[in-house]
Design a protein around this motif. Structure first.
Motif, PDB file in Angstrom:
ATOM      1  N   THR A   1      96.794  95.498  -1.623  1.00 15.50           N
ATOM      2  CA  THR A   1      97.197  96.936  -1.190  1.00 15.50           C
ATOM      3  C   THR A   1      98.172  97.437  -2.044  1.00 15.50           C
ATOM      4  O   THR A   1      98.081  98.594  -2.140  1.00 15.50           O
ATOM      5  CB  THR A   1      97.549  96.636   0.216  1.00 15.50           C
ATOM      6  N   LEU A   2      99.262  96.610  -2.323  1.00 19.38           N
ATOM      7  CA  LEU A   2     100.132  97.347  -3.397  1.00 19.38           C
ATOM      8  C   LEU A   2      99.687  97.639  -4.568  1.00 19.38           C
ATOM      9  O   LEU A   2     100.267  98.487  -5.234  1.00 19.38           O
ATOM     10  CB  LEU A   2     101.439  95.921  -3.448  1.00 19.38           C
ATOM     11  N   LEU A   3      98.769  96.853  -5.068  1.00 19.36           N
ATOM     12  CA  LEU A   3      97.912  97.279  -6.731  1.00 19.36           C
ATOM     13  C   LEU A   3      97.294  98.368  -6.484  1.00 19.36           C
ATOM     14  O   LEU A   3      97.140  99.126  -7.592  1.00 19.36           O
ATOM     15  CB  LEU A   3      97.663  95.908  -7.172  1.00 19.36           C
ATOM     16  N   GLY A   4      96.784  98.562  -5.231  1.00 18.22           N
ATOM     17  CA  GLY A   4      95.877  99.700  -5.091  1.00 18.22           C
ATOM     18  C   GLY A   4      94.744 100.017  -6.177  1.00 18.22           C
ATOM     19  O   GLY A   4      94.048  99.012  -6.731  1.00 18.22           O
ATOM     20  N   ASP A   5      94.656 101.103  -6.571  1.00 20.05           N
ATOM     21  CA  ASP A   5      93.610 101.438  -7.475  1.00 20.05           C
ATOM     22  C   ASP A   5      93.741 101.079  -8.881  1.00 20.05           C
ATOM     23  O   ASP A   5      92.920 101.414  -9.786  1.00 20.05           O
ATOM     24  CB  ASP A   5      93.609 103.032  -7.507  1.00 20.05           C
ATOM     25  N   SER A   6      95.165 100.512  -9.385  1.00 21.55           N
ATOM     26  CA  SER A   6      95.609  99.998 -10.446  1.00 21.55           C
ATOM     27  C   SER A   6      94.825  98.843 -11.037  1.00 21.55           C
ATOM     28  O   SER A   6      94.515  98.608 -12.219  1.00 21.55           O
ATOM     29  CB  SER A   6      96.932  99.742 -10.486  1.00 21.55           C
ATOM     30  N   ILE A   7      94.144  97.994  -9.868  1.00 26.41           N
ATOM     31  CA  ILE A   7      93.551  96.841 -10.569  1.00 26.41           C
ATOM     32  C   ILE A   7      92.231  96.837  -9.897  1.00 26.41           C
ATOM     33  O   ILE A   7      91.984  97.116  -8.494  1.00 26.41           O
ATOM     34  CB  ILE A   7      94.209  95.648 -10.034  1.00 26.41           C
ATOM     35  N   SER A   8      90.943  96.314 -10.600  1.00 23.59           N
ATOM     36  CA  SER A   8      89.681  96.660  -9.966  1.00 23.59           C
ATOM     37  C   SER A   8      89.023  95.060  -9.881  1.00 23.59           C
ATOM     38  O   SER A   8      88.003  95.118  -9.405  1.00 23.59           O
ATOM     39  CB  SER A   8      88.824  97.488 -10.771  1.00 23.59           C
ATOM     40  N   TYR A   9      89.696  94.371 -10.528  1.00 23.57           N
ATOM     41  CA  TYR A   9      89.115  92.742 -10.829  1.00 23.57           C
ATOM     42  C   TYR A   9      90.042  91.778 -10.402  1.00 23.57           C
ATOM     43  O   TYR A   9      91.347  91.839 -10.664  1.00 23.57           O
ATOM     44  CB  TYR A   9      88.779  92.674 -12.228  1.00 23.57           C
TER      45      TYR A   9
ATOM     46  N   PRO B   1     102.975  86.890 -14.118  1.00 24.77           N
ATOM     47  CA  PRO B   1     103.738  88.006 -14.546  1.00 24.77           C
ATOM     48  C   PRO B   1     103.560  89.211 -13.695  1.00 24.77           C
ATOM     49  O   PRO B   1     104.334  89.966 -13.628  1.00 24.77           O
ATOM     50  CB  PRO B   1     103.220  88.051 -15.860  1.00 24.77           C
ATOM     51  N   ILE B   2     102.511  89.301 -13.069  1.00 24.39           N
ATOM     52  CA  ILE B   2     102.321  90.358 -12.015  1.00 24.39           C
ATOM     53  C   ILE B   2     102.851  89.991 -10.626  1.00 24.39           C
ATOM     54  O   ILE B   2     103.455  90.729 -10.141  1.00 24.39           O
ATOM     55  CB  ILE B   2     100.886  90.890 -12.058  1.00 24.39           C
ATOM     56  N   ARG B   3     102.441  88.782 -10.200  1.00 23.06           N
ATOM     57  CA  ARG B   3     102.738  88.471  -8.781  1.00 23.06           C
ATOM     58  C   ARG B   3     104.226  88.109  -8.407  1.00 23.06           C
ATOM     59  O   ARG B   3     104.710  88.629  -7.430  1.00 23.06           O
ATOM     60  CB  ARG B   3     101.849  87.199  -8.419  1.00 23.06           C
ATOM     61  N   ALA B   4     104.843  87.685  -9.499  1.00 28.30           N
ATOM     62  CA  ALA B   4     106.303  87.447  -9.402  1.00 28.30           C
ATOM     63  C   ALA B   4     107.182  88.567  -9.671  1.00 28.30           C
ATOM     64  O   ALA B   4     108.553  88.392  -9.623  1.00 28.30           O
ATOM     65  CB  ALA B   4     106.542  86.047  -9.963  1.00 28.30           C
ATOM     66  N   ALA B   5     106.587  89.789 -10.233  1.00 31.03           N
ATOM     67  CA  ALA B   5     107.481  90.605 -10.759  1.00 31.03           C
ATOM     68  C   ALA B   5     108.158  91.383  -9.570  1.00 31.03           C
ATOM     69  O   ALA B   5     107.416  91.417  -8.489  1.00 31.03           O
ATOM     70  CB  ALA B   5     106.717  91.919 -11.493  1.00 31.03           C
ATOM     71  N   GLU B   6     109.173  91.933  -9.708  1.00 30.22           N
ATOM     72  CA  GLU B   6     110.121  92.625  -8.884  1.00 30.22           C
ATOM     73  C   GLU B   6     109.104  93.960  -8.424  1.00 30.22           C
ATOM     74  O   GLU B   6     109.160  94.229  -7.168  1.00 30.22           O
ATOM     75  CB  GLU B   6     111.517  93.231  -9.464  1.00 30.22           C
ATOM     76  N   ALA B   7     108.359  94.421  -9.436  1.00 30.98           N
ATOM     77  CA  ALA B   7     107.443  95.685  -8.934  1.00 30.98           C
ATOM     78  C   ALA B   7     106.039  95.425  -9.590  1.00 30.98           C
ATOM     79  O   ALA B   7     105.597  95.593 -10.657  1.00 30.98           O
ATOM     80  CB  ALA B   7     108.147  96.848  -9.608  1.00 30.98           C
ATOM     81  N   PRO B   8     105.377  94.690  -8.850  1.00 32.82           N
ATOM     82  CA  PRO B   8     104.037  94.183  -9.141  1.00 32.82           C
ATOM     83  C   PRO B   8     103.167  95.294 -10.024  1.00 32.82           C
ATOM     84  O   PRO B   8     102.459  94.971 -10.828  1.00 32.82           O
ATOM     85  CB  PRO B   8     103.366  93.739  -8.141  1.00 32.82           C
ATOM     86  N   LYS B   9     103.126  96.511  -9.344  1.00 34.04           N
ATOM     87  CA  LYS B   9     102.116  97.591  -9.572  1.00 34.04           C
ATOM     88  C   LYS B   9     102.535  98.019 -10.996  1.00 34.04           C
ATOM     89  O   LYS B   9     101.764  98.119 -11.871  1.00 34.04           O
ATOM     90  CB  LYS B   9     102.515  98.515  -8.581  1.00 34.04           C
ATOM     91  N   LEU B  10     104.163  98.153 -11.105  1.00 30.63           N
ATOM     92  CA  LEU B  10     104.529  98.453 -12.557  1.00 30.63           C
ATOM     93  C   LEU B  10     104.170  97.509 -13.482  1.00 30.63           C
ATOM     94  O   LEU B  10     103.871  97.850 -14.727  1.00 30.63           O
ATOM     95  CB  LEU B  10     105.961  98.786 -12.310  1.00 30.63           C
ATOM     96  N   ALA B  11     104.492  96.140 -13.232  1.00 31.94           N
ATOM     97  CA  ALA B  11     104.186  95.006 -14.179  1.00 31.94           C
ATOM     98  C   ALA B  11     102.598  95.129 -14.582  1.00 31.94           C
ATOM     99  O   ALA B  11     102.279  95.168 -15.727  1.00 31.94           O
ATOM    100  CB  ALA B  11     104.400  93.911 -13.665  1.00 31.94           C
ATOM    101  N   ALA B  12     101.599  95.595 -13.595  1.00 33.62           N
ATOM    102  CA  ALA B  12     100.323  95.286 -13.921  1.00 33.62           C
ATOM    103  C   ALA B  12      99.952  96.688 -14.807  1.00 33.62           C
ATOM    104  O   ALA B  12      99.308  96.687 -15.930  1.00 33.62           O
ATOM    105  CB  ALA B  12      99.424  95.381 -12.663  1.00 33.62           C
TER     106      ALA B  12
END
Length: 238
Positions: free
Chosen positions: A23-31, A216-227
């Motif tokens: 939900t947090l990553l939203g449309d940024s990630i498709s896979y 690197p994404i899951r443990a980031a302070e801001a996962p969406k920004l990291a992705a």
């Protein structure tokens, strides 16, 4: 903004944790990658949740057994809708060939799209000391190339390998062979338990078709920004 070459690893025990990140990553990630940790905890529910939201799924269970058991196991898994499933190349040519033939036949019988079938070469956590401890006398890179060629000959779509071997695999197996690379670490992030790693840009330049990124994404302070930062780096390599 999603780049289908980036696969985010959902290494969670709880469905709620997976749901929160997706939900947090939203449309940024498709896979997304569903591995042992999540699948053994919540089962096919994880795949259904992702597919209902239009996501692609890499089911990372690394099957390794006698040929018939692996082939039938894959046929049981493919009906759950994963887009990509993997097995261990070290199971041998006969196991891989039987798996590929059986899965393609079952997909045809079902009138379904066959999932991509890929083989794990050598785990990216294995370093030279581990390798020698297994009694291996050849170099890791040499064995990875051998297994990649064997997987291609057996009719598989690609392999999982470290980004450090991607260029050699691309040269050995041609332009259409899939190379999925874990061990991706953006500059400035921890290597964790990975030994043979590379940055996103380097992995793609070496010939990788897909990058698997977890911590690197899951443990980031801001996962969406990291992705999104990783995607931006990936976009430099087309």
């Amino acid at each position: 903004m999603a780049d289908n070459r980036l696969i985010v690893a959902l290494d969670f025990h709880k469905f709620s944790d997976m749901e929160r990140l997706v939900t947090l990553l939203g449309d940024s990630i498709s896979y997304y990658k569903v591995g042992m940790e999540l699948f053994y905890s919540v089962g096919p529910k994880a795949i259904s949740y992702l597919k209902e939201r239009g996501k692609s799924v890499f089911l990372d269970l690394k099957l390794h057994d006698i040929p018939n058991t692996v082939a039938e196991g894959l046929c049981s898994l493919m009906v759950q809708g994963a887009d990509m499933i993997n097995i261990h190349a070290s199971g041998g040519f006969t196991m891989m060939k039987t798996a590929a033939e059986r899965v393609h036949k079952r997909a045809e019988e079902m009138g379904a799209v066959c999932p991509k079938l890929i083989a794990v070469t050598i785990l990216t956590s294995i370093n030279q000391d581990d390798w020698q401890g297994l009694g291996m006398t050849c170099e890791i890179r040499e064995q990875v190339i051998r297994l990649a060629r064997l997987a291609q000959e057996a009719g598989l779509d690609g392999v999982v390998a470290s980004p450090q071997e991607a260029a050699a695999i691309r040269e050995a197996c041609g332009p259409d062979f899939m190379i999925i690379t874990p061990g991706i670490r953006p500059i400035g992030t921890s290597t964790d338990d990975q030994s043979r790693i590379a940055t996103p840009e380097a992995a793609l330049k070496n010939g990788a078709t897909h990058l698997v990124v977890g911590r690197p994404i899951r443990a980031a302070e801001a996962p969406k920004l990291a992705a999104e930062a990783i995607i931006k780096e990936m976009e430099m390599v087309k």
